[in-house]
Motif scaffolding. Structure first.
Motif, PDB file in Angstrom:
ATOM      1  N   GLY A 279      60.524  27.845  41.748  1.00 50.22           N
ATOM      2  CA  GLY A 279      59.690  28.868  41.144  1.00 50.22           C
ATOM      3  C   GLY A 279      58.345  28.958  41.843  1.00 50.22           C
ATOM      4  O   GLY A 279      57.783  27.956  42.299  1.00 50.22           O
ATOM      5  N   LEU A 280      57.825  30.170  41.956  1.00 46.21           N
ATOM      6  CA  LEU A 280      56.557  30.408  42.634  1.00 46.21           C
ATOM      7  C   LEU A 280      55.385  30.037  41.730  1.00 46.21           C
ATOM      8  O   LEU A 280      55.454  30.160  40.498  1.00 46.21           O
ATOM      9  CB  LEU A 280      56.472  31.864  43.068  1.00 46.21           C
ATOM     10  CG  LEU A 280      57.632  32.338  43.968  1.00 46.21           C
ATOM     11  CD1 LEU A 280      57.498  33.827  44.262  1.00 46.21           C
ATOM     12  CD2 LEU A 280      57.719  31.528  45.247  1.00 46.21           C
ATOM     13  N   VAL A 281      54.299  29.603  42.349  1.00 48.36           N
ATOM     14  CA  VAL A 281      53.111  29.120  41.638  1.00 48.36           C
ATOM     15  C   VAL A 281      51.950  30.057  41.955  1.00 48.36           C
ATOM     16  O   VAL A 281      51.447  30.077  43.078  1.00 48.36           O
ATOM     17  CB  VAL A 281      52.779  27.668  42.037  1.00 48.36           C
ATOM     18  CG1 VAL A 281      51.537  27.178  41.287  1.00 48.36           C
ATOM     19  CG2 VAL A 281      53.975  26.748  41.766  1.00 48.36           C
ATOM     20  N   ASP A 282      51.536  30.824  40.979  1.00 49.61           N
ATOM     21  CA  ASP A 282      50.475  31.834  41.110  1.00 49.61           C
ATOM     22  C   ASP A 282      49.180  31.226  40.586  1.00 49.61           C
ATOM     23  O   ASP A 282      49.040  31.007  39.383  1.00 49.61           O
ATOM     24  CB  ASP A 282      50.881  33.069  40.303  1.00 49.61           C
ATOM     25  CG  ASP A 282      49.858  34.188  40.330  1.00 49.61           C
ATOM     26  OD1 ASP A 282      48.707  33.951  40.735  1.00 49.61           O
ATOM     27  OD2 ASP A 282      50.208  35.313  39.924  1.00 49.61           O
TER      28      ASP A 282
ATOM     29  N   THR B 135      45.767  41.390  41.147  1.00 49.92           N
ATOM     30  CA  THR B 135      45.778  42.775  40.712  1.00 49.92           C
ATOM     31  C   THR B 135      47.199  43.218  40.375  1.00 49.92           C
ATOM     32  O   THR B 135      48.145  42.440  40.493  1.00 49.92           O
ATOM     33  CB  THR B 135      45.201  43.671  41.827  1.00 49.92           C
ATOM     34  OG1 THR B 135      45.089  45.017  41.364  1.00 49.92           O
ATOM     35  CG2 THR B 135      46.074  43.634  43.073  1.00 49.92           C
ATOM     36  N   TYR B 136      47.315  44.445  39.944  1.00 50.31           N
ATOM     37  CA  TYR B 136      48.632  45.050  39.739  1.00 50.31           C
ATOM     38  C   TYR B 136      49.232  45.396  41.091  1.00 50.31           C
ATOM     39  O   TYR B 136      48.499  45.670  42.049  1.00 50.31           O
ATOM     40  CB  TYR B 136      48.508  46.317  38.878  1.00 50.31           C
ATOM     41  CG  TYR B 136      47.631  47.369  39.519  1.00 50.31           C
ATOM     42  CD1 TYR B 136      48.161  48.316  40.404  1.00 50.31           C
ATOM     43  CD2 TYR B 136      46.260  47.398  39.292  1.00 50.31           C
ATOM     44  CE1 TYR B 136      47.366  49.257  41.031  1.00 50.31           C
ATOM     45  CE2 TYR B 136      45.449  48.327  39.919  1.00 50.31           C
ATOM     46  CZ  TYR B 136      46.011  49.247  40.786  1.00 50.31           C
ATOM     47  OH  TYR B 136      45.211  50.162  41.415  1.00 50.31           O
ATOM     48  N   PRO B 137      50.517  45.443  41.260  1.00 55.71           N
ATOM     49  CA  PRO B 137      51.484  44.880  40.329  1.00 55.71           C
ATOM     50  C   PRO B 137      51.460  43.362  40.430  1.00 55.71           C
ATOM     51  O   PRO B 137      51.115  42.810  41.479  1.00 55.71           O
ATOM     52  CB  PRO B 137      52.825  45.440  40.845  1.00 55.71           C
ATOM     53  CG  PRO B 137      52.619  45.583  42.321  1.00 55.71           C
ATOM     54  CD  PRO B 137      51.177  46.002  42.467  1.00 55.71           C
ATOM     55  N   HIS B 138      51.809  42.693  39.370  1.00 53.32           N
ATOM     56  CA  HIS B 138      51.846  41.232  39.403  1.00 53.32           C
ATOM     57  C   HIS B 138      53.166  40.801  40.034  1.00 53.32           C
ATOM     58  O   HIS B 138      54.068  40.303  39.360  1.00 53.32           O
ATOM     59  CB  HIS B 138      51.652  40.671  38.001  1.00 53.32           C
ATOM     60  CG  HIS B 138      50.244  40.797  37.510  1.00 53.32           C
ATOM     61  ND1 HIS B 138      49.762  41.966  36.978  1.00 53.32           N
ATOM     62  CD2 HIS B 138      49.218  39.917  37.507  1.00 53.32           C
ATOM     63  CE1 HIS B 138      48.482  41.792  36.652  1.00 53.32           C
ATOM     64  NE2 HIS B 138      48.134  40.569  36.968  1.00 53.32           N
ATOM     65  N   ASN B 139      53.242  41.017  41.323  1.00 57.00           N
ATOM     66  CA  ASN B 139      54.474  40.790  42.069  1.00 57.00           C
ATOM     67  C   ASN B 139      54.184  39.790  43.179  1.00 57.00           C
ATOM     68  O   ASN B 139      53.640  40.134  44.223  1.00 57.00           O
ATOM     69  CB  ASN B 139      55.007  42.106  42.653  1.00 57.00           C
ATOM     70  CG  ASN B 139      56.391  41.970  43.242  1.00 57.00           C
ATOM     71  OD1 ASN B 139      56.710  40.998  43.918  1.00 57.00           O
ATOM     72  ND2 ASN B 139      57.240  42.963  42.980  1.00 57.00           N
ATOM     73  N   MET B 140      54.547  38.549  42.944  1.00 57.21           N
ATOM     74  CA  MET B 140      54.187  37.475  43.864  1.00 57.21           C
ATOM     75  C   MET B 140      54.900  37.607  45.211  1.00 57.21           C
ATOM     76  O   MET B 140      54.335  37.246  46.245  1.00 57.21           O
ATOM     77  CB  MET B 140      54.521  36.137  43.207  1.00 57.21           C
ATOM     78  CG  MET B 140      54.013  34.923  43.950  1.00 57.21           C
ATOM     79  SD  MET B 140      52.230  34.735  43.873  1.00 57.21           S
ATOM     80  CE  MET B 140      52.085  33.005  44.302  1.00 57.21           C
ATOM     81  N   ILE B 141      56.099  38.127  45.214  1.00 57.47           N
ATOM     82  CA  ILE B 141      56.819  38.231  46.483  1.00 57.47           C
ATOM     83  C   ILE B 141      56.174  39.288  47.373  1.00 57.47           C
ATOM     84  O   ILE B 141      56.013  39.093  48.584  1.00 57.47           O
ATOM     85  CB  ILE B 141      58.308  38.531  46.248  1.00 57.47           C
ATOM     86  CG1 ILE B 141      58.928  37.451  45.361  1.00 57.47           C
ATOM     87  CG2 ILE B 141      59.050  38.582  47.574  1.00 57.47           C
ATOM     88  CD1 ILE B 141      60.355  37.739  44.926  1.00 57.47           C
ATOM     89  N   GLU B 142      55.773  40.409  46.787  1.00 61.98           N
ATOM     90  CA  GLU B 142      55.054  41.413  47.578  1.00 61.98           C
ATOM     91  C   GLU B 142      53.720  40.862  48.062  1.00 61.98           C
ATOM     92  O   GLU B 142      53.277  41.181  49.179  1.00 61.98           O
ATOM     93  CB  GLU B 142      54.854  42.684  46.761  1.00 61.98           C
ATOM     94  CG  GLU B 142      56.139  43.465  46.533  1.00 61.98           C
ATOM     95  CD  GLU B 142      55.903  44.848  45.958  1.00 61.98           C
ATOM     96  OE1 GLU B 142      54.742  45.152  45.607  1.00 61.98           O
ATOM     97  OE2 GLU B 142      56.863  45.623  45.877  1.00 61.98           O
TER      98      GLU B 142
END
Length: 481
Positions: free
Chosen positions: A65-68, A332-339
């Motif tokens: 899992g990714l860690v933001d 910021t938006y979008p909350h998209n970690m991969i992008e």
């Protein structure tokens, strides 16, 4: 003992402790129970476990899992369509002082913003998030319900910033209010850490280096150390801030934090873009990156929001080579970690004028182990025996994942969240077939839409420069006819 076995995964992004790096495994099993990983590798023997749950891993990549480590769940969703192209020409195109204060949600929409952002994070493979937000009544409950591993990080400060003319930033100071706000934040953090779900922790966050007194920065750092938790502040995030700190103290933001004694292995510098040798600062020293490396502090890199303003950290690979621990956030938006990971790579290569400055493996490390290091958690961000069962299953049969010669590259540069199939946090499945089961994010998105319409009506009152309407401050892409 209830055991879940992901059997015969096409790929597993496993952790090699000897080399301290991620490695690919083919045809491997991942077994977990009680929130912890029991086995990684081929041939898990489940013959004496009649109650085991077997999940077919064929056609899947299993990754940690990714860690933001830097996110604002309650603030950002409402800005979509409004702050995409705004920035003050008189403030080096920063969006912070003139535009962002004019669009913020009311108390009614706060739970919906948090819900929507939390769902976006989960569906992009995030299992751990540091949520740096203004507290609201339902914050903790939503984090618990979401299934995320959340670090509650209520922001506090000694002053608010504003501009009355679009080229000068002013500060309205109230030091007593800053102290009271910190004390309230610490109570919220303590309550979160005591929650029986076991997935909540905390981080102490004096909001911005320029809005906090030296005493508040030092006192908050001491409170974080006393609790054994992390500390973070926004610093070196804009040129107006850089010039303000050098004017006040004769030091860069990084050097000022160092002088205050608040940089160490538990400290995170949010953004850290405008350092002394950045070409836009033209400062007289070349000490900022060595300071960050020597103190062990982490930089939370969030490229997307700055790309919108024409700003960039220069560059991610250079910071890594300086010995700085790097993490990634969705500021910021979008909350998209991969992008966000994709933007890390592209922007670093653009700023370095070279495709060789950073590898996808290094970016993935920052989004997993780098973030876990910042949180001082060696049980997160990796697939290894004893680590937390925070796992993401990516659909390798998705057309955007093919060809699949290097599946992490296919995920980051092509498929993104569209190929995220299943997510486990602490061994519990929270995303299945790309859908969050714990949160009604569609209803939340409708509520945020309505909240934005309410907020738009208040923009003229909040615009201290000229009382402009929302359409004047942020014109639509096309006129209506």
């Amino acid at each position: 003992m209830n055991v879940t076995l992901i059997q015969n995964a096409a790929f597993v992004v496993a952790w090699d402790a000897a080399s301290q790096r991620h490695v690919y495994m083919r045809g491997a099993d991942v077994a977990f129970s009680g929130g912890s990983i029991l086995h990684v590798g081929p041939g898990f023997d489940a013959s004496n476990m009649p109650g085991i749950e077997v999940v077919d891993g064929s056609g899947m990549m299993v990754m940690p899992g990714l860690v933001d480590i830097h996110s604002h769940l309650v603030h950002e969703p409402i800005n979509k369509g409004y702050t995409d192209e705004t920035g003050s020409a008189g403030l080096y195109n920063s969006n912070l002082y003139e535009y962002m204060p004019t669009m913020h949600g009311d108390d009614e929409v706060a739970p919906a913003q948090t819900t929507l952002a939390a769902a976006e994070l989960l569906m992009s493979g995030v299992t751990t998030v540091v949520d740096m937000s203004i507290p609201h009544e339902h914050w903790q409950d939503i984090m618990v319900k979401s299934g995320l591993r959340a670090f509650i990080a209520p922001m506090f400060r000694s002053a608010r910033w504003y501009t009355r003319n679009g080229h000068v930033v002013e500060y309205d100071w109230d030091e007593k209010a800053g102290i009271a706000s910190m004390e309230n934040a610490l109570r919220l953090i303590d309550a979160a850490r005591a929650h029986p779900c076991g997935r909540l922790d905390g981080m102490v966050v004096p909001a911005q280096i320029d809005t906090c007194t030296p005493e508040l920065l030092q006192a908050s750092h001491a409170e974080a150390a006393r609790r054994g938790i992390g500390w973070q502040t926004h610093a070196a995030q804009s040129l107006p801030e850089f010039h303000e700190i050098t004017r006040r103290h004769g030091l860069t933001p990084v050097q000022w934090l160092h002088k205050l004694g608040v940089l160490d292995k538990g400290s995170v510098v949010g953004h850290g873009i405008f350092v002394d040798d950045h070409p836009d600062t033209r400062w007289s020293t070349v000490r900022d990156l060595p300071i960050l490396a020597e103190t062990g502090a982490t930089v939370a890199h969030c490229p997307t929001v700055f790309m919108r303003r024409g700003m960039a950290l220069r560059n991610f690979g250079r910071y890594l080579r300086a010995g700085i621990n790097m993490g990634i956030g969705t500021d910021t938006y979008p909350h998209n970690m991969i992008e966000e990971m994709r933007h890390v790579g592209y922007l670093a290569r653009l700023m370095a004028n070279s495709p060789h400055t950073v590898t996808t493996g290094q970016i993935f490390h920052a989004a997993t182990v780098g973030g876990a290091t910042a949180l001082r958690r060696d049980d997160l961000g990796r697939i290894a025996v004893g680590a937390k069962a925070d796992l993401v299953m990516v659909d390798m049969t998705h057309h955007l994942m093919r060809p699949s010669r290097d599946p992490v590259r296919s995920l980051v540069y092509a498929a993104a969240d569209r190929a995220v199939h299943t997510v486990y946090v602490d061994g519990h499945r929270v995303v299945h077939r790309g859908e969050v089961s714990s949160l009604d994010y569609r209803a939340a998105s409708a509520a945020v839409d309505e909240g934005q319409r309410r907020a738009e009506k208040l923009v003229p009152q909040r615009d201290l420069v000229a009382g402009r309407s929302a359409s004047e401050m942020s014109p639509l892409s096309f006129d209506f006819v």
